[in-house]
Design an enzyme around this catalytic site. Sequence first.
Site, PDB file in Angstrom:
ATOM      1  N   GLY A  54       5.420  29.768 -14.463  1.00 35.40           N
ATOM      2  CA  GLY A  54       5.994  30.361 -13.255  1.00 35.40           C
ATOM      3  C   GLY A  54       5.380  31.690 -12.870  1.00 35.40           C
ATOM      4  O   GLY A  54       5.905  32.411 -12.023  1.00 35.40           O
ATOM      5  N   ASN A 101       8.604  18.786 -14.070  1.00 39.40           N
ATOM      6  CA  ASN A 101       9.870  19.337 -14.561  1.00 39.40           C
ATOM      7  C   ASN A 101      10.505  20.080 -13.398  1.00 39.40           C
ATOM      8  O   ASN A 101      10.064  21.169 -13.039  1.00 39.40           O
ATOM      9  CB  ASN A 101       9.577  20.282 -15.744  1.00 39.40           C
ATOM     10  CG  ASN A 101      10.832  20.992 -16.224  1.00 39.40           C
ATOM     11  OD1 ASN A 101      11.947  20.679 -15.787  1.00 39.40           O
ATOM     12  ND2 ASN A 101      10.660  21.941 -17.135  1.00 39.40           N
ATOM     13  N   LYS A 110      13.356  21.432 -13.239  1.00 40.95           N
ATOM     14  CA  LYS A 110      14.241  22.532 -13.664  1.00 40.95           C
ATOM     15  C   LYS A 110      15.531  22.500 -12.833  1.00 40.95           C
ATOM     16  O   LYS A 110      16.001  21.422 -12.509  1.00 40.95           O
ATOM     17  CB  LYS A 110      13.487  23.860 -13.576  1.00 40.95           C
ATOM     18  CG  LYS A 110      12.148  23.816 -14.333  1.00 40.95           C
ATOM     19  CD  LYS A 110      11.459  25.145 -14.460  1.00 40.95           C
ATOM     20  CE  LYS A 110      10.142  24.968 -15.212  1.00 40.95           C
ATOM     21  NZ  LYS A 110       9.434  26.220 -15.444  1.00 40.95           N
ATOM     22  N   HIS A 145      12.052  23.075 -24.288  1.00 44.00           N
ATOM     23  CA  HIS A 145      11.346  23.879 -23.284  1.00 44.00           C
ATOM     24  C   HIS A 145      11.557  25.361 -23.578  1.00 44.00           C
ATOM     25  O   HIS A 145      12.620  25.762 -24.046  1.00 44.00           O
ATOM     26  CB  HIS A 145      11.855  23.532 -21.885  1.00 44.00           C
ATOM     27  CG  HIS A 145      11.002  24.110 -20.805  1.00 44.00           C
ATOM     28  ND1 HIS A 145      11.122  25.416 -20.406  1.00 44.00           N
ATOM     29  CD2 HIS A 145       9.988  23.566 -20.084  1.00 44.00           C
ATOM     30  CE1 HIS A 145      10.216  25.649 -19.463  1.00 44.00           C
ATOM     31  NE2 HIS A 145       9.521  24.550 -19.249  1.00 44.00           N
TER      32      HIS A 145
HETATM   33  P1  13P Z   1       5.272  26.175 -13.673  1.00 42.55           P
HETATM   34  O1  13P Z   1       4.362  25.005 -13.378  1.00 42.55           O
HETATM   35  O2  13P Z   1       6.183  26.504 -12.533  1.00 42.55           O
HETATM   36  O3  13P Z   1       4.524  27.332 -14.210  1.00 42.55           O
HETATM   37  O4  13P Z   1       6.258  25.678 -14.851  1.00 42.55           O
HETATM   38  C1  13P Z   1       5.721  25.093 -15.981  1.00 42.55           C
HETATM   39  C2  13P Z   1       6.820  24.525 -16.778  1.00 42.55           C
HETATM   40  O5  13P Z   1       7.619  25.244 -17.344  1.00 42.55           O
HETATM   41  C3  13P Z   1       6.914  23.067 -16.875  1.00 42.55           C
HETATM   42  O6  13P Z   1       7.824  22.680 -17.839  1.00 42.55           O
END
Ligand code: 13P
Length: 262
Positions: A176, A9, A11, A98
């Site tokens: 995150g 993902n 983002k 999400h």
């Molecule tokens: P991280 O791997 O950066 O923690 O993010 C996870 C996430 O939200 C995947 O959709």
Amino acid sequence: MRKRFIAGNWKLNLTAAEGVALVQGLAKTLPTDGRSARAEVAVCPTALALSEVAKAAAGTAVGVGGQNCHWEEKGAFTGEVSASLLKAAGARYVIIGHSERRQFFGETDQTVNKRLKAALAQGLVPIVCVGETLPERDGGKLQEVLTRQVKGAIEGMQASQLESLVVAYEPVWAIGTGRTATSAQAQEAHAFIRGLLTQALGVLATRVRIQYGGSVKPDNAHELLSMPDVDGALVGGASLKLADFAAICAAAYSDTPAKAAP
Ligand code: 13P
């Protein structure tokens, strides 16, 4: 056997050019021999980069997905992207619900349900995200939250409509933060989710892939993937770095993932 599924993902990151370069590099690392049947890999770029990334991924083992879709196919919905547009741009998957959508953009279990129906109507493979916040976990509400989110997502739908369903368990406190759920915590939540799916969908639940998401990295992927109900990963930060994402994918293709530490 459930085929493992690793999805990145991205983002709000990576231009089309950066995404194309990453996919081209990633595709070269994926097995083309007998191991290729063991896992499935996808990346989810921004809507703006999706079309170019999908063109670069065509003919490779990398699939492409959207990060969200509106429930209406078209009309006066400024700023939205529909499942049919994602599909036309080359998407095979779409992430729905999400936690960042829930937290920052007003996503509810009801809107997740509407988006899921729209995605399935277009033949997209939906990745429905669920997961608790830290106060919810600490308050003993893990099962209550997962029950509400899973039941809410598939409300009013039949098992026959949900054959392609993928669920991503993403504890919000692990996203995150560098703080990963332990493999035992992940397994416990995944098994609970599979139980909910069994109540709703019967035997189909044994085929639904449940990804874990939240600070998945090369050094914890093997252990998480070794859990019986962890069928893959939804990867944020580490999916933006070719070497890291390739290593996580390699863990999914490997035959003998390391067992959880005793
Ligand atoms: P991280 O791997 O950066 O923690 O993010 C996870 C996430 O939200 C995947 O959709």
